[in-house]
Design an enzyme around this catalytic site. Structure first.
Site, PDB file in Angstrom:
ATOM      1  N   GLU A  52       0.783  -1.246   0.000  1.00  0.00           N
ATOM      2  CA  GLU A  52       0.000   0.000   0.000  1.00  0.00           C
ATOM      3  C   GLU A  52       0.811   1.290   0.000  1.00  0.00           C
ATOM      4  O   GLU A  52       0.372   2.294   0.568  1.00  0.00           O
ATOM      5  CB  GLU A  52      -0.930  -0.004   1.221  1.00  0.00           C
ATOM      6  N   GLU A 103      -5.747  -2.478  -0.674  1.00  0.00           N
ATOM      7  CA  GLU A 103      -4.609  -1.547  -0.684  1.00  0.00           C
ATOM      8  C   GLU A 103      -5.083  -0.093  -0.638  1.00  0.00           C
ATOM      9  O   GLU A 103      -4.448   0.763  -0.017  1.00  0.00           O
ATOM     10  CB  GLU A 103      -3.727  -1.774  -1.912  1.00  0.00           C
TER      11      GLU A 103
END
Length: 845
Positions: free
Chosen positions: A257, A291
């Site tokens: 992420e 994410e």
């Protein structure tokens, strides 16, 4: 906590970094300067570095003494003064192939070998790219300037937009205040597609040119709509100008992420819109939504230290389902949660020695080992689903908005989240949640009729040996009888006269309606018979729960698989995907009770045929236009069962589909392709077919097709081909290290290949450690072995190989737990084999 003093942030607090990097792919070398402005609390400070050669350190322009300390991944620096200082650290290093730090990804376009450069810094690998205080709490702003051996037609991207290029150096805009592990960049010959959200955020998908342009479309659409959903749900604007999604050909995790530049394994971002299974589309969509949930929860507000990693991961794991459910309601995505995350959490969390969701860690190798997917992601997400059910969505929105407002660009702990949700809902969420987060394991609630009264009691549930530490949980019971309290916090509970309750409610007694709470139920004979007599009136999720709980109780020796066998046919005609998922999970567990090619195995195959043949006739091999999502998702269970059963029609259909598509196998419908290929390799295999599929594997850029070929080739029964396959395990041009675990598991789970795979991993353990030992996937090779082995001989071999490795940081818990997992399975098989096989032959008659 004495150890806590080792955090470098306490002595030196960076506020801004100027990072210059000069990267040369040809020589696999990079160099640079990390200029850090910050507040020195003491005159001797430390900064992280790993695998870097430090050339000089200056403070405010003057050279100062420093010591490189590789054991502690540090540079110790003596300062002339405390207070605000600016350090400039010159360094150089090599580009490595470990998929950590700054690293190359390899791919081919039209037979030409190429590479792109990407990064992976979580948990502690930013220090492999530039000297920094590499701790989540050490948030700072970053200015990145990157020069590389650039040629015509290349693109470079990072967390923030590029502001200028001068003399071949690309300068990026100053980041927001952020943690070092979220910095990212990538460059090479990239293609991209872009769009803009309603609020003006640029969204883009980037990939190598080995892919067809339309493979980027699905991800672009999901990413755009996810960001729009989160801005609304979190009531907090997306904090950056853009959200780039980058697919890297070599990537050890699933996705990462990084703030504004999310990186992915190609399989989890790119897909062929014309030929990808519905299941794969759901998977890719949830990974993207996961994410992007982190862009706020994890990136804007970050856990203070790694012990609260669950705060990031559990939350994103829940939100991926919340988001996809909102943007694609017809998918019923929560059903995937029930068939994947829930059973994974229940299975793992029942082994004594499992970590709690919240866990203390300091050493970098230990930090990586706490990324236990079944606990930190799946169990933690169940905890948050429970919390969401308790507080309701209105309080959740309000609590999150206040949480982001209070902590944005800073760090937080689990307690901060509970207080925000508690203030918004008026419920003491923290005290309920702590019983689930701070202690490992979960309860089995025993429901029985005693002296006419319905009574409940809770005990910790174990699969295998477990020390009962008298743990208690605050259990949201979610009963279908109104008289049952919302929360059970005592060991035992008396509900009232059963006959009166049964009469007044008019339905069987049931707990954990919706299956959102993390416990299982053991109903006594009276209650269970009542439920089973009305099984067809139950909704799909309740049917799934019965199968799931009976299976776990059998694993935990509170029930027998012999009792489950005769119940299976009752569920076999269900049109619900989740019921079939639970049914075949239980049925597949019966395979460990039979030896290959025995009369018992023949009887088990007959049982599989009995369970699947009517559905096989109904669904067939060819996906039908306009069929339900349930049918699309159920077909793989049915085809798998039919082919295991050696159903003549199934085998003939698969073979003829293969023959019809022999010259364009990639075009076989992705919903059934794996079954067609596996059937062919197993039953009609040859060296020529093997070579043809391996060649297709090397050449295709379609990740789903790659996975199907892997599943097919690893099922071969030919010893010569198995040996050839194992010989390819270390050939990175054929099998990338990121994909090796799937190949290893495939051969190990194949009765004819098990010995070869097991010999390989024992002989070449050092190679494996050198190749993938630096990342959080490494320990999962041990988990994979523990999911397959079930004989006394294999248990002994496992122990003699892995027990000496117990002291290895990051492997200790995994090895101890897996010995217990195999041991309890061996005991189960020995004790129940005869009864189970008898039950199978009775059920088949």
């Amino acid at each position: 906590m004495a150890e806590h003093l080792t955090h470098f942030y306490e002595k030196f607090q960076p506020s801004h970094y100027n990072i210059y990097l000069d990267i040369n792919r040809e020589s696999k070398h990079f160099s640079g300067t990390s200029t850090i402005t910050g507040e020195a609390k003491t005159s001797s400070i430390s900064v992280h570095q790993k695998f870097l050669t430090i050339e000089s350190v200056t403070v405010d322009g003057n050279d100062v003494p420093f010591k490189t300390d590789n054991d502690n991944e540090a540079i110790h620096i003596d300062l002339p003064k405390t207070g605000e200082v600016t350090l400039a650290i010159k360094f150089s290093a090599k580009l490595t192939d470990t998929m950590m730090g700054i690293y190359p990804s390899y791919y081919e376009v039209d037979g030409v070998k190429k590479q792109i450069i990407g990064t992976q810094f979580e948990t502690t690998a930013a220090r492999q790219a530039f000297p920094c205080v590499d701790e989540p709490e050490a948030k700072a702003t970053f200015d990145l300037a990157i020069k590389y051996d650039e040629h015509e037609g290349e693109t470079i991207i990072s967390n923030m937009p590029e502001v200028k290029t001068e003399n071949g150096v690309h300068y990026f805009d100053t980041t927001m205040r952020m943690s070092s592990y979220l910095i990212a960049f990538g460059f090479g010959e990239l293609q991209s597609k872009e769009t803009t959200t309603k609020s003006g955020v640029k969204v883009g998908v980037f990939a190598t040119k080995a892919h067809k342009a339309d493979e980027l479309d699905f991800a672009l659409d999901i990413a755009k709509r996810s960001i729009e959903f989160y801005e609304d749900f979190y009531q907090t604007p997306y904090p950056l100008p853009h959200s780039w999604q980058l697919a890297l050909p070599d990537f050890s995790a699933g996705a990462m992420e990084n703030w504004g530049l999310v990186t992915y394994r190609e399989a989890y971002l790119l897909l062929d819109p014309k030929n990808t299974s519905f299941e794969m589309k759901q998977l890719v969509a949830t990974v993207i939504a996961h994410e992007l949930a982190h862009q706020w929860f994890g990136d804007l507000v970050t856990m203070k230290w790694w012990d609260d990693l669950w705060l990031n991961e559990s939350f994103a794991n829940m939100m991926e389902y919340v988001a996809i459910d909102a943007i694609e309601p017809d998918w019923h995505i929560w059903e995937v949660f029930q068939t994947s995350d829930v059973p994974a959490a229940l299975q793992r969390d029942a082994t004594d020695g499992v970590q709690s969701v919240h866990v203390q860690v300091e050493n970098p190798a230990e930090i990586d080992s706490i990324f236990d997917a079944a606990i930190v992601y799946a169990k933690g997400a169940r905890m948050l689903v429970m919390a969401r059910a308790l507080v309701g969505d209105e309080a959740l929105h309000k609590g999150l908005k206040n949480y982001f407002t209070a902590h944005k660009f800073h760090n937080a702990t689990g307690a901060d989240l509970w207080s925000a949700l508690g203030d918004a809902s008026g419920i003491d969420v923290g005290s309920i949640m702590n019983s689930w987060l701070e202690q490992p394991g979960y309860p089995v609630v025993t429901a029985k009729v005693e002296n006419g009264n319905l009574t409940l009691s809770q005990h910790q549930f174990f699969i295998g040996d477990g020390k009962d530490a008298g743990r208690k949980w605050q259990i949201p019971l979610n009963s279908n009888y109104d008289v049952v309290p919302e929360i059970m916090s005592d060991k035992t509970l008396t509900i009232g006269n059963y006959d009166e309750l049964r009469q007044s409610t008019g339905k069987p007694f049931f707990l954990n309606v919706g299956n959102n709470s993390h416990f299982i139920i053991q109903y006594d004979e009276t209650l269970m018979k009542d439920i089973l007599d009305h099984v067809n009136d139950l909704d799909a999720i309740s049917q799934l729960q019965i199968l799931q709980d009976l299976r776990l109780l059998a694993d935990g020796r509170k029930n027998s698989y012999a009792n489950i066998v005769p119940l299976l046919p009752r569920f076999a005609d269900s049109h619900s995907n989740i019921v079939n998922a639970a049914l075949y999970r239980a049925a597949n567990n019966l395979k460990k009770f039979v030896t290959p090619k025995s009369p018992e195995e023949k009887a088990l195959k007959e049982l599989f045929d009995k369970l699947s043949s009517a559905q096989l006739d109904r669904l067939g091999f060819a996906p039908k236009a306009g069929e339900s999502n349930d049918d699309q998702l159920t077909r793989p269970y049915i085809l798998s069962a039919g082919l295991y059963a050696e159903n003549a029609d199934a085998m003939a259909s698969a073979h003829s589909l293969f023959k019809e598509n022999e010259n364009h196998l990639a075009d076989l419908s992705a919903d059934v392709r794996v079954f067609v290929l596996r059937n062919e390799v197993k039953n009609f295999g040859s060296q020529a077919l093997f070579d043809k599929l391996l060649d297709a594997y090397r050449k295709t850029s379609d990740a789903s097709y790659k996975q199907d070929i892997c599943a097919a080739l690893t099922s071969t029964t030919d010893p010569k081909l198995i040996a050839e396959l194992v010989g390819k395990f270390e050939e990175a041009d054929t099998i990338k290290p990121q994909d090796l675990r799937a190949w290893f598991r495939g051969v190990l789970a194949n009765d004819d290949g098990q010995q070869a795979a097991w010999d390989w991993i024992r002989n070449d353990w050092q190679w494996l450690e050198d190749t993938v030992g630096g990342d959080m996937e490494f320990a999962t090779y041990i988990t994979v072995i523990s999911s397959v082995f079930h004989t006394p001989q294999r248990l002994e071999e496992f122990k003699s190989f892995f027990e000496p490795k117990i002291p290895t940081p990051g492997l200790t818990r995994e090895i101890k737990m897996d010995i217990s997992v195999i041991d309890s399975r061996v005991q189960l098989v020995q004790d129940e084999k005869d009864a189970v096989n008898e039950a199978v032959s009775k059920t088949v008659k």
